[in-house]
Design an enzyme around this catalytic site. Structure first.
Site, mmCIF file in Angstrom:
data_model
loop_
_atom_site.group_PDB
_atom_site.id
_atom_site.type_symbol
_atom_site.label_atom_id
_atom_site.label_comp_id
_atom_site.label_asym_id
_atom_site.label_seq_id
_atom_site.Cartn_x
_atom_site.Cartn_y
_atom_site.Cartn_z
ATOM 1 N N HIS A 24 0.834 -1.203 0.000
ATOM 2 C CA HIS A 24 0.000 0.000 0.000
ATOM 3 C C HIS A 24 0.867 1.252 0.000
ATOM 4 C CE1 HIS A 24 -3.993 -1.913 0.836
ATOM 5 N NE2 HIS A 24 -3.160 -2.916 1.035
ATOM 6 N N ASP A 121 -6.133 5.796 0.638
ATOM 7 C CA ASP A 121 -6.255 4.362 0.391
ATOM 8 C C ASP A 121 -7.727 3.952 0.572
ATOM 9 O OD1 ASP A 121 -4.001 1.864 0.754
ATOM 10 O OD2 ASP A 121 -6.096 1.376 1.157
#
Ligand code: UDP
Length: 476
Positions: A24, A121
């Protein structure tokens, strides 16, 4: 939208909010580097503590290279293990970050110049969206997976309602209206349990997707054309905002503290002769599977560079190679193979001319790195989005896989199966040439006039125009 250089008006201030794990963090740092090169002001929000040492090291090294970035460390309250169904430290951090994401409000509200957009995210989409609405700024999601898997996550709120009862064992496919069905065997097991912490986190955040301004994807148009066209033309998931493919996100210079003994070795190997094996930043194989893999690799006869991980989190990897692999294996293969048990610079390895094939778990960053370098992949997906990613890469012509290998740990994949597939990877000329065309397409997409480059330029330009409008309104 047309872009004229003269239309650059004001500097947007973008707050980047990644979630846990290198998979991520990496696309966010790559995007940060791209945004800096287009004169954006950046604030990077990172969770404290990070789950892995690798995240911590990469954040500090990136920030020391870019002191102009404003850094906010966001203290994530520790989750009680009993509060979560999973014992995976990354899932626990996802849950904890997701629950407390709205707390970034005061941290962002006090910044000067004021934040003009949040790039978050998916795992924190809900909290980031609320904060963006309160601050009156734009909110984009940065997706860290394939568009196909994102579609599944976007549809999870429907799939997991008991009335729909679509996610049941025994079904063979999952149908998302307007998209090619997904085989049930590729659906991550936690998704069958709506109460699983990971599933519940994704469902609550997926519900926020329709309210954001766009979804920036580390993919490119010709890699996932059908899914992209179905969504952007509103034939599927019509509640989603525009999908903005901006990949493969280009790598930024990494400072690896000189731990690159494998690069001189690679430079000495013949072109396309080496198999590179790596299963990402957080996938550890069982000792039995490692043994089968080492035997299969040895029997294939190819040169190899193998990055070995035996622990999910890299905080306590203290074992020696000799404790994991037999010393006779290491001795027999020492002239044609290298096994590494540290963090490597994968982007440089995949770009090295000696690499002929990549055995990968299909984390999406790895897929995009292989695509960007036109390296053929033998997909060996282990968990999460990886089986779906493997299907995508196979369809795009970048690789091969054997779906019967199952999820990681589901069954022991035997040495002869591994040997066969590695030989196929290294000898299939059609595959090599298709992978090279994928690499050419990827370069075209990110080059001047390419689809991905245009998309990011248009997004930045639209943010700049928006800043200008806001400034104009305040003046009047
Ligand atoms: N990576 C690396 N060196 C390593 C292990 C991983 O550079 O030793 C990088 C890899 O290039 C990729 C990222 O870490 O950019 C891992 O992300 P990916 O989505 O491929 O898999 P994950 O680790 O999330 O499973």
């Amino acid at each position: 939208m047309s872009i004229s250089p003269g239309s650059v008006t004001s500097q947007p201030h973008i707050a980047l909010f990644p979630s846990a794990g290198m998979g991520h963090l990496t696309p966010f740092l790559r995007l940060a580097s791209l945004l800096l090169s287009h004169n954006c002001k950046l604030t990077l929000i990172t969770a404290k503590p990070t789950v892995s040492v690798a995240e911590c090291t990469h954040i500090s090294s990136f920030l020391s290279k870019h002191p102009e970035i404003n850094h906010i460390e966001f203290h994530v309250p520790p989750m009680q293990l009993s509060g979560s169904i999973s014992d995976d430290p990354f899932f626990i951090q996802f849950e904890a970050t997701s629950r407390s994401a709205h707390q970034i409000h005061p941290l962002l509200a006090s910044l000067t110049p004021p934040v003009s957009a949040i790039f978050a995210d998916l795992v924190v989409a809900n909290g980031a969206n609320k904060v963006a609405v309160d601050l009156g700024v734009r909110n984009y999601i940065v997706s860290t997976t394939s568009l196909k898997f994102l579609s599944l996550m976007a549809y999870l709120p429907v799939l997991t309602t008991s009335a729909a009862a679509k996610l049941v064992d025994g079904a063979t496919e999952i149908e998302i209206p307007g998209l090619t069905p997904l085989p049930i065997s590729s659906i991550p097991p936690p998704f069958f349990n709506a109460d699983h912490g990971f599933t519940a986190t994704l469902v609550s955040n997926a519900k926020a997707l329709p309210f954001c301004n766009g979804i920036l994807m580390n993919t490119f148009e010709s890699f996932e054309p059908e899914t992209l066209s179905a969504i952007n033309n509103k034939r599927a998931l019509s509640n989603l905002p525009s999908i903005l493919p901006i990949g493969p996100l280009e790598t930024y210079g990494l400072n690896m503290n000189g731990q690159t003994r494998y690069l001189p070795w690679l430079n000495d190997q013949p072109a396309e002769s080496v198999v590179f094996l790596s299963f990402g930043s957080r996938t550890a194989m069982s000792k039995d599977q490692i043994k089968e893999l080492s035997d299969g690799l040895e029997r294939s006869g190819y040169r190899f560079l193998w990055v070995l991980k035996t622990k999910k989190v890299d905080k306590d990897e203290k074992e020696d190679l000799g404790e994991i692999l037999s010393s006779s294996f290491l001795e027999r293969t020492k002239n044609r193979g290298m096994v590494i048990k540290e963090w490597v610079n994968q982007q440089d390895i995949l770009g090295n001319a000696a690499i002929g094939g990549f055995v990968s778990h299909c984390g999406w960053n790895s897929v995009m790195e292989a695509a960007g370098n036109g390296v053929p992949v033998l997909a060996w997906p282990q968990h999460g989005d990886q089986r779906t990613n493997a299907e995508v890469l196979e369809k795009a012509g970048l690789g091969i896989w054997d779906a019967t290998w199952g999820w990681g740990g589901q069954r022991l994949v035997k040495q002869d199966e591994i040997q066969r597939k590695i030989s196929e990877l290294m000898t299939d000329e059609k595959l090599k040439s298709k992978a090279k065309s994928v690499g050419d397409e990827a370069k075209k997409a990110t080059g001047n006039g390419g689809t991905s480059k245009n998309t990011i330029l248009e997004t930045i330009e639209s943010l700049k125009q928006n800043v200008q409008t806001v400034l104009g309104t305040h003046k009047n």
